[in-house]
Design a protein around this motif. Structure first.
Motif, PDB file in Angstrom:
ATOM      1  N   MET A 117      12.196  65.689  91.041  1.00  0.00           N
ATOM      2  CA  MET A 117      13.090  64.785  90.300  1.00  0.00           C
ATOM      3  C   MET A 117      13.956  63.962  91.272  1.00  0.00           C
ATOM      4  O   MET A 117      14.164  62.770  91.079  1.00  0.00           O
ATOM      5  CB  MET A 117      13.996  65.582  89.351  1.00  0.00           C
ATOM      6  CG  MET A 117      14.879  64.693  88.509  1.00  0.00           C
ATOM      7  SD  MET A 117      15.911  65.630  87.377  1.00  0.00           S
ATOM      8  CE  MET A 117      14.743  65.889  86.043  1.00  0.00           C
ATOM      9  N   ILE A 150      14.170  59.716  91.792  1.00  0.00           N
ATOM     10  CA  ILE A 150      15.399  58.905  91.826  1.00  0.00           C
ATOM     11  C   ILE A 150      15.468  58.127  93.140  1.00  0.00           C
ATOM     12  O   ILE A 150      15.752  56.935  93.162  1.00  0.00           O
ATOM     13  CB  ILE A 150      16.640  59.819  91.667  1.00  0.00           C
ATOM     14  CG1 ILE A 150      16.640  60.441  90.265  1.00  0.00           C
ATOM     15  CG2 ILE A 150      17.939  59.044  91.909  1.00  0.00           C
ATOM     16  CD1 ILE A 150      17.667  61.523  90.042  1.00  0.00           C
ATOM     17  N   TYR A 186      12.899  55.225  93.260  1.00  0.00           N
ATOM     18  CA  TYR A 186      12.875  54.355  92.079  1.00  0.00           C
ATOM     19  C   TYR A 186      12.756  52.889  92.495  1.00  0.00           C
ATOM     20  O   TYR A 186      13.476  52.464  93.420  1.00  0.00           O
ATOM     21  CB  TYR A 186      14.169  54.571  91.279  1.00  0.00           C
ATOM     22  CG  TYR A 186      14.365  53.616  90.121  1.00  0.00           C
ATOM     23  CD1 TYR A 186      13.723  53.853  88.917  1.00  0.00           C
ATOM     24  CD2 TYR A 186      15.160  52.470  90.250  1.00  0.00           C
ATOM     25  CE1 TYR A 186      13.880  52.973  87.857  1.00  0.00           C
ATOM     26  CE2 TYR A 186      15.315  51.589  89.206  1.00  0.00           C
ATOM     27  CZ  TYR A 186      14.670  51.846  87.996  1.00  0.00           C
ATOM     28  OH  TYR A 186      14.823  50.972  86.962  1.00  0.00           O
ATOM     29  N   PHE A 229      10.268  57.900  81.787  1.00  0.00           N
ATOM     30  CA  PHE A 229      11.181  59.040  81.903  1.00  0.00           C
ATOM     31  C   PHE A 229      12.220  58.830  82.998  1.00  0.00           C
ATOM     32  O   PHE A 229      13.375  59.202  82.844  1.00  0.00           O
ATOM     33  CB  PHE A 229      10.378  60.322  82.204  1.00  0.00           C
ATOM     34  CG  PHE A 229       9.451  60.684  81.086  1.00  0.00           C
ATOM     35  CD1 PHE A 229       9.935  61.282  79.930  1.00  0.00           C
ATOM     36  CD2 PHE A 229       8.097  60.403  81.175  1.00  0.00           C
ATOM     37  CE1 PHE A 229       9.077  61.587  78.888  1.00  0.00           C
ATOM     38  CE2 PHE A 229       7.236  60.704  80.136  1.00  0.00           C
ATOM     39  CZ  PHE A 229       7.734  61.301  78.984  1.00  0.00           C
ATOM     40  N   VAL A 230      11.783  58.210  84.120  1.00  0.00           N
ATOM     41  CA  VAL A 230      12.695  58.089  85.269  1.00  0.00           C
ATOM     42  C   VAL A 230      13.841  57.137  84.949  1.00  0.00           C
ATOM     43  O   VAL A 230      15.018  57.439  85.181  1.00  0.00           O
ATOM     44  CB  VAL A 230      11.924  57.596  86.518  1.00  0.00           C
ATOM     45  CG1 VAL A 230      12.881  57.443  87.697  1.00  0.00           C
ATOM     46  CG2 VAL A 230      10.794  58.555  86.866  1.00  0.00           C
ATOM     47  N   SER A 256      16.520  58.432  82.595  1.00  0.00           N
ATOM     48  CA  SER A 256      17.259  59.546  83.226  1.00  0.00           C
ATOM     49  C   SER A 256      18.318  58.995  84.162  1.00  0.00           C
ATOM     50  O   SER A 256      19.461  59.484  84.200  1.00  0.00           O
ATOM     51  CB  SER A 256      16.313  60.443  84.035  1.00  0.00           C
ATOM     52  OG  SER A 256      15.336  60.961  83.199  1.00  0.00           O
ATOM     53  N   ALA A 313      21.165  57.494  82.147  1.00  0.00           N
ATOM     54  CA  ALA A 313      22.018  58.541  81.570  1.00  0.00           C
ATOM     55  C   ALA A 313      22.924  59.141  82.643  1.00  0.00           C
ATOM     56  O   ALA A 313      24.101  59.428  82.407  1.00  0.00           O
ATOM     57  CB  ALA A 313      21.156  59.633  80.943  1.00  0.00           C
ATOM     58  N   LEU A 314      22.366  59.291  83.829  1.00  0.00           N
ATOM     59  CA  LEU A 314      23.144  59.832  84.945  1.00  0.00           C
ATOM     60  C   LEU A 314      24.289  58.889  85.313  1.00  0.00           C
ATOM     61  O   LEU A 314      25.419  59.325  85.558  1.00  0.00           O
ATOM     62  CB  LEU A 314      22.203  60.005  86.150  1.00  0.00           C
ATOM     63  CG  LEU A 314      22.614  61.009  87.219  1.00  0.00           C
ATOM     64  CD1 LEU A 314      22.700  62.408  86.651  1.00  0.00           C
ATOM     65  CD2 LEU A 314      21.584  60.976  88.365  1.00  0.00           C
TER      66      LEU A 314
END
Ligand SMILES: [Zn+2]
Length: 341
Positions: free
Chosen positions: A1, A5, A8, A16-17, A20, A23-24
């Motif tokens: 994971m 990140i 990216y 999905f990435v 996420s 949201a982070l």
């Protein structure tokens, strides 16, 4: 994971990435930039943000929806008849053994102390077995007292010096004198205190004018040290701390005794008062093991006394009263050379 990140948007499934990472960012941006202002100016002009409403939301849920309480409360159960028959029989046998081993009618701190402590613990066990208390909170307080009596007797038995037996006895008389003198000055004596009886007990061995009042512990040791000296620290560790919490009213023991979770998720599973809790695991198997070890000590001091409690050994492993398959007897540091049954 972490790699998804770091690289990216070159690594991983962007469906999905990307969310996420977003949201982070949202989750951590208040740490970097502080609380969101209620208004901000963007390309689209002045935008009003709603005020924080989490507490208002939970308050509304609390006001509009009721608590959900499990109705699976069991009524208390009396202790098993087989155990109190057995405990009563052993009390009677110990009484006979007391008379058989009495050497003098003068005060005998060793004889009286050893039999007294064993019978005291057995009385607590008997009372727990004849009532509902074994799976109520008071059972835990009784178990703690049984543990304390066991540590005291075992320490006395290991030391086995006339001076220490006398110290144990005179400390108790001194404490009674102290309590008597304090209450003598009280205008409002508590109902449970019988001053006449207290005076009589304090004067029993020696007129109290001649007695010293020792402060602190009678052996100048705390109970943990006494357990260490007696080689039963592992038993002490297993039983004493948690049961003491109930005697002292520590928070988790208070919470365990009087609160349950409300099962409504809209109430954040808060804690609410419950009917008196009567489904605590029974203290009777543990109390039997401790009392048997006290009888071992009694047998060591005044041989030979063979009867032991056996009821707890008849429990099946899946019985709610036999949760612990390995008793303290298995972890005792110093085994007495006595009749282990
Ligand atoms: Zn609720």
């Amino acid at each position: 994971m972490a790699e998804e990140i770091e690289y990216y948007p070159s690594k991983g499934d962007m469906r999905f990435v990307r969310p996420s990472i977003r949201a982070l960012e949202i989750g951590t941006r208040t740490i970097e930039f502080g609380e969101e202002p209620t208004q901000r100016t963007g390309k689209e002009g002045v935008v009003s943000l709603p005020a924080r409403h989490d507490e208002a939301y939970w308050a509304e849920m609390r006001a509009k929806v009721g608590c959900i309480v499990s109705n699976e409360f069991q009524g208390p159960k009396r202790g098993p008849a087989e155990l109190y028959d057995e405990a009563l029989k052993i009390m009677q046998d110990i009484e006979k053994h007391f008379h058989a081993t009495t050497a003098t009618t003068a005060p005998d701190p060793r004889h009286d102390g050893a039999f007294g402590l064993a019978l005291y613990a057995l009385t607590l066990l008997f009372n727990a077995a004849t009532s509902y208390s074994h799976n109520l909170v008071e059972g835990r307080i009784m178990l703690r007292s049984i543990m304390e009596a066991f540590v005291t007797l075992h320490y006395l038995a290991v030391k086995d010096e006339p001076k220490i037996w006398s110290q144990y006895r005179s400390y108790g008389s001194g404490q009674t004198k102290l309590a008597f003198l304090k209450n003598l000055r009280e205008a409002d004596v508590p109902e449970f205190v019988d001053l006449g009886l207290m005076e009589q007990l304090a004067n029993e061995d020696m007129w109290m004018e001649f007695q010293d009042i020792e402060l602190g512990n009678w052996a100048n040791l705390n109970l943990r040290k006494m357990a260490e000296v007696g080689g039963i620290k592992s038993v002490y560790d297993r039983y004493y701390d948690w049961s003491s919490g109930y005697a002292h009213g520590h928070w988790t023991c208070v919470r365990d005794t009087v609160f349950v979770h409300c099962l409504n998720p809209l109430h954040r599973f808060h804690r609410i008062p419950a009917p008196p809790k009567s489904n605590m695991p029974s203290i009777l198997p543990d109390a039997c093991k401790l009392v048997n070890q006290m009888i071992d000590d009694l047998n060591h001091l005044y041989p030979s006394f063979k009867p032991r409690l056996k009821w707890h050994k008849t429990l099946k492993d899946d019985s709610p009263m036999a949760k612990s398959s390995e008793g303290p007897e298995a972890t005792r540091d110093r085994q007495e050379p006595s009749e282990k049954l």
